[in-house]
Scaffold this active site. Structure first.
Site, PDB file in Angstrom:
ATOM      1  N   GLY A  25     -42.282  29.241  38.010  1.00  0.00           N
ATOM      2  CA  GLY A  25     -40.908  29.390  37.523  1.00  0.00           C
ATOM      3  C   GLY A  25     -40.499  28.404  36.450  1.00  0.00           C
ATOM      4  O   GLY A  25     -39.305  28.140  36.271  1.00  0.00           O
ATOM      5  N   SER A  26     -41.462  27.865  35.689  1.00  0.00           N
ATOM      6  CA  SER A  26     -41.054  26.923  34.636  1.00  0.00           C
ATOM      7  C   SER A  26     -40.319  27.638  33.504  1.00  0.00           C
ATOM      8  O   SER A  26     -39.436  27.053  32.867  1.00  0.00           O
ATOM      9  CB  SER A  26     -42.257  26.135  34.107  1.00  0.00           C
ATOM     10  OG  SER A  26     -43.133  26.957  33.379  1.00  0.00           O
ATOM     11  N   ASN A  27     -40.641  28.906  33.259  1.00  0.00           N
ATOM     12  CA  ASN A  27     -39.891  29.654  32.239  1.00  0.00           C
ATOM     13  C   ASN A  27     -38.489  30.010  32.748  1.00  0.00           C
ATOM     14  O   ASN A  27     -37.536  30.014  31.971  1.00  0.00           O
ATOM     15  CB  ASN A  27     -40.656  30.907  31.807  1.00  0.00           C
ATOM     16  CG  ASN A  27     -41.765  30.554  30.845  1.00  0.00           C
ATOM     17  OD1 ASN A  27     -41.520  30.246  29.684  1.00  0.00           O
ATOM     18  ND2 ASN A  27     -43.003  30.544  31.330  1.00  0.00           N
ATOM     19  N   MET A 103     -46.193  38.780  38.392  1.00  0.00           N
ATOM     20  CA  MET A 103     -47.592  39.197  38.373  1.00  0.00           C
ATOM     21  C   MET A 103     -47.822  40.617  38.885  1.00  0.00           C
ATOM     22  O   MET A 103     -48.845  40.898  39.491  1.00  0.00           O
ATOM     23  CB  MET A 103     -48.444  38.207  39.188  1.00  0.00           C
ATOM     24  CG  MET A 103     -48.316  36.771  38.743  1.00  0.00           C
ATOM     25  SD  MET A 103     -48.754  36.537  37.015  1.00  0.00           S
ATOM     26  CE  MET A 103     -50.525  36.528  37.158  1.00  0.00           C
ATOM     27  N   ARG A 104     -46.865  41.508  38.646  1.00  0.00           N
ATOM     28  CA  ARG A 104     -47.047  42.914  39.010  1.00  0.00           C
ATOM     29  C   ARG A 104     -46.804  43.775  37.786  1.00  0.00           C
ATOM     30  O   ARG A 104     -45.943  43.454  36.951  1.00  0.00           O
ATOM     31  CB  ARG A 104     -46.046  43.358  40.096  1.00  0.00           C
ATOM     32  CG  ARG A 104     -45.971  42.491  41.318  1.00  0.00           C
ATOM     33  CD  ARG A 104     -47.226  42.466  42.142  1.00  0.00           C
ATOM     34  NE  ARG A 104     -47.661  43.777  42.614  1.00  0.00           N
ATOM     35  CZ  ARG A 104     -48.846  43.996  43.171  1.00  0.00           C
ATOM     36  NH1 ARG A 104     -49.719  43.015  43.296  1.00  0.00           N
ATOM     37  NH2 ARG A 104     -49.162  45.195  43.587  1.00  0.00           N
ATOM     38  N   LEU A 105     -47.544  44.886  37.710  1.00  0.00           N
ATOM     39  CA  LEU A 105     -47.279  45.861  36.648  1.00  0.00           C
ATOM     40  C   LEU A 105     -45.962  46.570  36.936  1.00  0.00           C
ATOM     41  O   LEU A 105     -45.684  46.896  38.088  1.00  0.00           O
ATOM     42  CB  LEU A 105     -48.398  46.903  36.607  1.00  0.00           C
ATOM     43  CG  LEU A 105     -49.497  46.744  35.570  1.00  0.00           C
ATOM     44  CD1 LEU A 105     -50.474  47.906  35.689  1.00  0.00           C
ATOM     45  CD2 LEU A 105     -48.939  46.653  34.158  1.00  0.00           C
ATOM     46  N   ASN A 120     -41.202  40.444  28.605  1.00  0.00           N
ATOM     47  CA  ASN A 120     -42.243  39.670  29.279  1.00  0.00           C
ATOM     48  C   ASN A 120     -42.693  38.556  28.351  1.00  0.00           C
ATOM     49  O   ASN A 120     -42.687  38.712  27.136  1.00  0.00           O
ATOM     50  CB  ASN A 120     -43.449  40.564  29.607  1.00  0.00           C
ATOM     51  CG  ASN A 120     -44.546  39.807  30.349  1.00  0.00           C
ATOM     52  OD1 ASN A 120     -44.258  39.027  31.262  1.00  0.00           O
ATOM     53  ND2 ASN A 120     -45.793  40.008  29.955  1.00  0.00           N
ATOM     54  N   HIS A 122     -45.990  36.069  27.531  1.00  0.00           N
ATOM     55  CA  HIS A 122     -47.430  36.040  27.785  1.00  0.00           C
ATOM     56  C   HIS A 122     -48.063  34.911  26.968  1.00  0.00           C
ATOM     57  O   HIS A 122     -47.758  34.767  25.784  1.00  0.00           O
ATOM     58  CB  HIS A 122     -48.040  37.396  27.397  1.00  0.00           C
ATOM     59  CG  HIS A 122     -49.496  37.485  27.711  1.00  0.00           C
ATOM     60  ND1 HIS A 122     -49.964  37.742  28.991  1.00  0.00           N
ATOM     61  CD2 HIS A 122     -50.586  37.306  26.935  1.00  0.00           C
ATOM     62  CE1 HIS A 122     -51.283  37.728  28.972  1.00  0.00           C
ATOM     63  NE2 HIS A 122     -51.685  37.478  27.741  1.00  0.00           N
TER      64      HIS A 122
HETATM   65  C1  GRF Z   1     -46.497  31.746  31.793  1.00  0.00           C
HETATM   66  O1  GRF Z   1     -47.582  31.164  31.139  1.00  0.00           O
HETATM   67  C2  GRF Z   1     -46.209  33.114  31.264  1.00  0.00           C
HETATM   68  O2  GRF Z   1     -46.529  33.244  29.930  1.00  0.00           O
HETATM   69  C3  GRF Z   1     -47.130  33.992  32.094  1.00  0.00           C
HETATM   70  O3  GRF Z   1     -47.123  33.409  33.366  1.00  0.00           O
HETATM   71  C4  GRF Z   1     -46.830  32.024  33.255  1.00  0.00           C
HETATM   72  C5  GRF Z   1     -45.662  31.767  34.152  1.00  0.00           C
HETATM   73  O4  GRF Z   1     -45.394  30.411  34.270  1.00  0.00           O
HETATM   74  N1  GRF Z   1     -46.697  35.365  32.093  1.00  0.00           N
HETATM   75  P1  GRF Z   1     -44.076  29.931  35.009  1.00  0.00           P
HETATM   76  O5  GRF Z   1     -44.089  30.580  36.391  1.00  0.00           O
HETATM   77  O6  GRF Z   1     -42.891  30.378  34.204  1.00  0.00           O
HETATM   78  O7  GRF Z   1     -44.183  28.455  35.085  1.00  0.00           O
END
Ligand code: GRF
Length: 205
Positions: A25-27, A103-105, A120, A122
């Protein structure tokens, strides 16, 4: 067909977003911080995790954000799981959905409920290195440049229309850890900036 949201899609004039996570969840934290700093005029109405123990849930709770756990393993089908997510978002008036390490489609029920409104992030310059372990893939391929992509989600794996990209050099001395740290720093800047731009563009039309 999932019914459209009855809830208001703004809160105090701020557009409501929903964030889907599976892990760290860092994003999500970057979005919370950008809102707190006044750089992103939005409200995170709900954080949904498919993993009960996701550390990102703690970040959401610390930020006073409602959390919902929808464990995909407890649903009878992928569609049922997708419908439950869509309903949870629509019920809370969410206008834009961010997949932040989810992490799911994503399947049709959710895509249909939020047309062109699911983002999303990536950790590569798509279309290079889609799927799992994009950073490890970049190291293994010995590329000298990789990066970050924010894209709209469709039914393909990391294949939807690209909204923003930023390159990150791969240094000869890089390990997966050092490269990941630089990529994440870019992600944490790029995702809130794209959400802000997209919300502004959609408010303007
Ligand atoms: C990130 O690198 C994002 O690009 C990818 O999964 C990772 C999630 O990191 N889809 P976080 O859970 O937001 O720390």
């Amino acid at each position: 067909m999932i019914q459209p949201a009855m809830a208001s899609s703004t809160a105090g004039g701020r557009p409501q977003i929903g964030v889907l996570i599976s892990g760290r969840g860092s994003n999500l934290q970057a979005l919370i911080d950008a809102i707190a700093r006044g750089e992103l005029r939005a409200r995170i109405a709900v954080v949904i995790s498919n993993r009960p123990g996701a550390p990102g849930l703690v970040r959401a709770e610390a930020g006073g954000i409602e959390t919902v756990v929808l464990d995909h393993r407890t649903f009878s089908s992928r569609d049922a799981f997708d419908r439950a997510i869509a309903m949870a978002l629509l019920d809370r008036g969410v206008r834009l959905v961010c997949l932040a390490g989810f992490m799911r489609l994503v399947g049709t029920p959710l895509l249909d409920a939020f047309p062109n409104a699911i983002l999303n992030i990536h950790p590569s310059l798509l279309p290079a290195f889609p799927g799992l372990d994009a950073i490890g893939q970049a190291i293994a391929a010995r590329v000298t440049i990789t990066g970050v992509t924010v894209h709209l989600v469709d039914e393909t794996l990391d294949g939807g229309p690209i909204v923003a990209q930023e390159a990150v050099p791969v240094l000869p001395s890089d390990t997966e850890e050092t490269l990941a740290a630089r990529i994440h720093a870019v992600e944490h800047r790029l995702l809130p900036a794209v959400v802000r731009a997209l919300l502004a563009a959609r408010t303007a039309v």
